[in-house]
Design a protein around this motif. Sequence first.
Motif, PDB file in Angstrom:
ATOM      1  N   LEU A 154      41.929  43.925  25.743  1.00  0.00           N
ATOM      2  CA  LEU A 154      42.672  43.630  26.964  1.00  0.00           C
ATOM      3  C   LEU A 154      41.755  43.671  28.187  1.00  0.00           C
ATOM      4  O   LEU A 154      40.829  44.493  28.254  1.00  0.00           O
ATOM      5  CB  LEU A 154      43.785  44.668  27.149  1.00  0.00           C
ATOM      6  CG  LEU A 154      44.840  44.728  26.036  1.00  0.00           C
ATOM      7  CD1 LEU A 154      45.565  46.063  26.088  1.00  0.00           C
ATOM      8  CD2 LEU A 154      45.815  43.581  26.171  1.00  0.00           C
ATOM      9  N   ASP A 155      42.038  42.815  29.163  1.00  0.00           N
ATOM     10  CA  ASP A 155      41.304  42.810  30.435  1.00  0.00           C
ATOM     11  C   ASP A 155      39.804  42.603  30.251  1.00  0.00           C
ATOM     12  O   ASP A 155      38.993  43.203  30.951  1.00  0.00           O
ATOM     13  CB  ASP A 155      41.579  44.111  31.211  1.00  0.00           C
ATOM     14  CG  ASP A 155      41.146  44.015  32.669  1.00  0.00           C
ATOM     15  OD1 ASP A 155      41.168  42.897  33.224  1.00  0.00           O
ATOM     16  OD2 ASP A 155      40.778  45.055  33.252  1.00  0.00           O
ATOM     17  N   MET A 156      39.422  41.750  29.316  1.00  0.00           N
ATOM     18  CA  MET A 156      38.007  41.386  29.153  1.00  0.00           C
ATOM     19  C   MET A 156      37.965  40.035  28.454  1.00  0.00           C
ATOM     20  O   MET A 156      38.866  39.702  27.688  1.00  0.00           O
ATOM     21  CB  MET A 156      37.266  42.453  28.341  1.00  0.00           C
ATOM     22  CG  MET A 156      37.756  42.596  26.915  1.00  0.00           C
ATOM     23  SD  MET A 156      36.913  43.938  26.064  1.00  0.00           S
ATOM     24  CE  MET A 156      38.167  45.206  26.066  1.00  0.00           C
ATOM     25  N   THR A 194      46.385  48.313  41.265  1.00  0.00           N
ATOM     26  CA  THR A 194      44.950  48.535  41.472  1.00  0.00           C
ATOM     27  C   THR A 194      44.166  47.227  41.477  1.00  0.00           C
ATOM     28  O   THR A 194      43.288  47.044  42.299  1.00  0.00           O
ATOM     29  CB  THR A 194      44.370  49.499  40.429  1.00  0.00           C
ATOM     30  OG1 THR A 194      44.707  49.019  39.119  1.00  0.00           O
ATOM     31  CG2 THR A 194      44.917  50.893  40.598  1.00  0.00           C
ATOM     32  N   ASP A 195      44.498  46.279  40.564  1.00  0.00           N
ATOM     33  CA  ASP A 195      43.716  45.035  40.521  1.00  0.00           C
ATOM     34  C   ASP A 195      43.964  44.153  41.744  1.00  0.00           C
ATOM     35  O   ASP A 195      43.113  43.358  42.109  1.00  0.00           O
ATOM     36  CB  ASP A 195      43.999  44.247  39.230  1.00  0.00           C
ATOM     37  CG  ASP A 195      42.747  44.140  38.358  1.00  0.00           C
ATOM     38  OD1 ASP A 195      41.882  45.034  38.462  1.00  0.00           O
ATOM     39  OD2 ASP A 195      42.623  43.172  37.569  1.00  0.00           O
ATOM     40  N   THR A 196      45.114  44.286  42.374  1.00  0.00           N
ATOM     41  CA  THR A 196      45.355  43.519  43.606  1.00  0.00           C
ATOM     42  C   THR A 196      44.949  44.311  44.839  1.00  0.00           C
ATOM     43  O   THR A 196      45.147  43.840  45.964  1.00  0.00           O
ATOM     44  CB  THR A 196      46.849  43.155  43.774  1.00  0.00           C
ATOM     45  OG1 THR A 196      47.613  44.370  43.864  1.00  0.00           O
ATOM     46  CG2 THR A 196      47.366  42.294  42.635  1.00  0.00           C
ATOM     47  N   ASP A 217      43.734  38.283  28.279  1.00  0.00           N
ATOM     48  CA  ASP A 217      42.861  38.476  29.434  1.00  0.00           C
ATOM     49  C   ASP A 217      43.093  37.492  30.567  1.00  0.00           C
ATOM     50  O   ASP A 217      43.630  36.416  30.369  1.00  0.00           O
ATOM     51  CB  ASP A 217      41.399  38.373  28.998  1.00  0.00           C
ATOM     52  CG  ASP A 217      40.462  38.660  30.154  1.00  0.00           C
ATOM     53  OD1 ASP A 217      40.730  39.618  30.902  1.00  0.00           O
ATOM     54  OD2 ASP A 217      39.479  37.920  30.343  1.00  0.00           O
ATOM     55  N   HIS A 218      42.619  37.873  31.755  1.00  0.00           N
ATOM     56  CA  HIS A 218      42.770  37.019  32.943  1.00  0.00           C
ATOM     57  C   HIS A 218      41.436  36.660  33.588  1.00  0.00           C
ATOM     58  O   HIS A 218      41.411  36.149  34.710  1.00  0.00           O
ATOM     59  CB  HIS A 218      43.694  37.698  33.965  1.00  0.00           C
ATOM     60  CG  HIS A 218      43.079  38.893  34.659  1.00  0.00           C
ATOM     61  ND1 HIS A 218      42.999  38.994  36.030  1.00  0.00           N
ATOM     62  CD2 HIS A 218      42.524  40.026  34.178  1.00  0.00           C
ATOM     63  CE1 HIS A 218      42.430  40.150  36.358  1.00  0.00           C
ATOM     64  NE2 HIS A 218      42.137  40.801  35.261  1.00  0.00           N
ATOM     65  N   HIS A 219      40.317  36.925  32.908  1.00  0.00           N
ATOM     66  CA  HIS A 219      39.010  36.534  33.457  1.00  0.00           C
ATOM     67  C   HIS A 219      38.691  35.081  33.100  1.00  0.00           C
ATOM     68  O   HIS A 219      39.266  34.520  32.163  1.00  0.00           O
ATOM     69  CB  HIS A 219      37.902  37.449  32.929  1.00  0.00           C
ATOM     70  CG  HIS A 219      38.019  38.859  33.404  1.00  0.00           C
ATOM     71  ND1 HIS A 219      38.811  39.786  32.763  1.00  0.00           N
ATOM     72  CD2 HIS A 219      37.476  39.487  34.467  1.00  0.00           C
ATOM     73  CE1 HIS A 219      38.735  40.938  33.411  1.00  0.00           C
ATOM     74  NE2 HIS A 219      37.942  40.783  34.457  1.00  0.00           N
ATOM     75  N   GLY A 272      41.758  50.565  36.777  1.00  0.00           N
ATOM     76  CA  GLY A 272      43.209  50.718  36.652  1.00  0.00           C
ATOM     77  C   GLY A 272      43.844  49.638  35.792  1.00  0.00           C
ATOM     78  O   GLY A 272      44.813  49.896  35.069  1.00  0.00           O
ATOM     79  N   ASP A 273      43.316  48.419  35.867  1.00  0.00           N
ATOM     80  CA  ASP A 273      43.888  47.327  35.080  1.00  0.00           C
ATOM     81  C   ASP A 273      43.554  47.498  33.602  1.00  0.00           C
ATOM     82  O   ASP A 273      44.390  47.254  32.724  1.00  0.00           O
ATOM     83  CB  ASP A 273      43.342  45.991  35.600  1.00  0.00           C
ATOM     84  CG  ASP A 273      44.121  44.803  35.066  1.00  0.00           C
ATOM     85  OD1 ASP A 273      45.327  44.961  34.776  1.00  0.00           O
ATOM     86  OD2 ASP A 273      43.526  43.720  34.956  1.00  0.00           O
ATOM     87  N   SER A 274      42.349  47.944  33.358  1.00  0.00           N
ATOM     88  CA  SER A 274      41.917  48.168  31.981  1.00  0.00           C
ATOM     89  C   SER A 274      42.760  49.260  31.324  1.00  0.00           C
ATOM     90  O   SER A 274      43.324  49.068  30.235  1.00  0.00           O
ATOM     91  CB  SER A 274      40.434  48.555  32.001  1.00  0.00           C
ATOM     92  OG  SER A 274      39.996  48.872  30.721  1.00  0.00           O
TER      93      SER A 274
HETATM   94 MN   LIG Z   1      41.564  43.107  35.507  1.00  0.00          MN
END
Ligand SMILES: [Mn+2]
Length: 342
Positions: A94-96, A182-184, A125-127, A30-32
């Motif tokens: 995004l998201d990676m 979704t990510d939370t 990104d947040h990783h 969902g975050d992706s």
């Molecule tokens: Mn994510």
Amino acid sequence: MRTTIAEDRLNDLILGSGKIVIFGHENPDGDSIGSAVGMYHYLTALGKHPHIVINSRLPEYFNFIIPAGSISYYNEDKSRCDGCIAAADLLIFLDMNGANRTGEVSQAIEAAMAKVDAPRSVLIDHHLNPQTKPFDVVISDTEVSSACELLYHVLLDQPGVRGDVANLPKECAEALLTGILTDTNNFANSVYPSTYLAVSQLQARGVDRDAIYNEVFRSYSEQRMRLMGHMLQDNMRCLKQGVAYFTLSIADKQKFDFVRGDSEGFVNLPLSIKNIRMTAFFTEEKDFIKVSLRSKGNVDVNDFSHKYCNGGGHKNASGGRLYMPLAEVPGYFESKVEEFFK
Ligand SMILES: [Mn+2]
């Protein structure tokens, strides 16, 4: 804390680009898709013609936020994806934490980026441990709930948005809230003060949070619920270290008419047992075992995944892969748990 390389150039790069390709990570969630679609609507409103490229399809319950014709899937239409990438003048990830997280499509990306007239590139990104090369702009923040939340803050800072959520397209806001929800896991984990601020503003923009919740968390089949029961009743094992794990075989997938997305959230279930502080969920795929790891508090499953599962992610949520028969996974995992908690 947000680390930024040349964030002020993001707007220039976008305005100066014609053909923009947005990438989501392999096994999109969902975050992706939320961040990719959010960026898609933002760019479209600026008069751009973006396209999203993802390795493979998402669970069907995400269809409600996907605009018609906005995505190409690499495993279904390689030539279209390759064409888009070769023609692009801006690539947005995004998201990676690196372009290699896109999966098989990363080869075409590498080829494009090695050219003399390579497209410009942006990573948001947040990783943990984001790669800084070869991107022109890197915006990284690990203390946000999701890539969607980070993208929300980044978009609000853009000159045309002027800090006012009303200047974001409503479809963009809807996609971003989907990724945050979704990510939370519906605000069960990775929630920061900034998360509520973002969510508050997105709701104020007119996004129907309850409708998204129903689409994403209440759209499963009866068979999925029965599979969940089978997993918990017959497959879950609890170890003395406070670790619970279970496995999902290809045979069980067939028996319960498994469709993509059906096992979403399973890995979180044993965390509701009082003394369980880490969970692992192993899914048998054709060529490998997919690993999902979750934890509470200080148990670092990013570290665990790096050491034993060929993967990584976040401290309390990580993924990985094992290359062994499913039958060997319990023995392997239990011995590594013993080593890890020694
Ligand atoms: Mn994510």
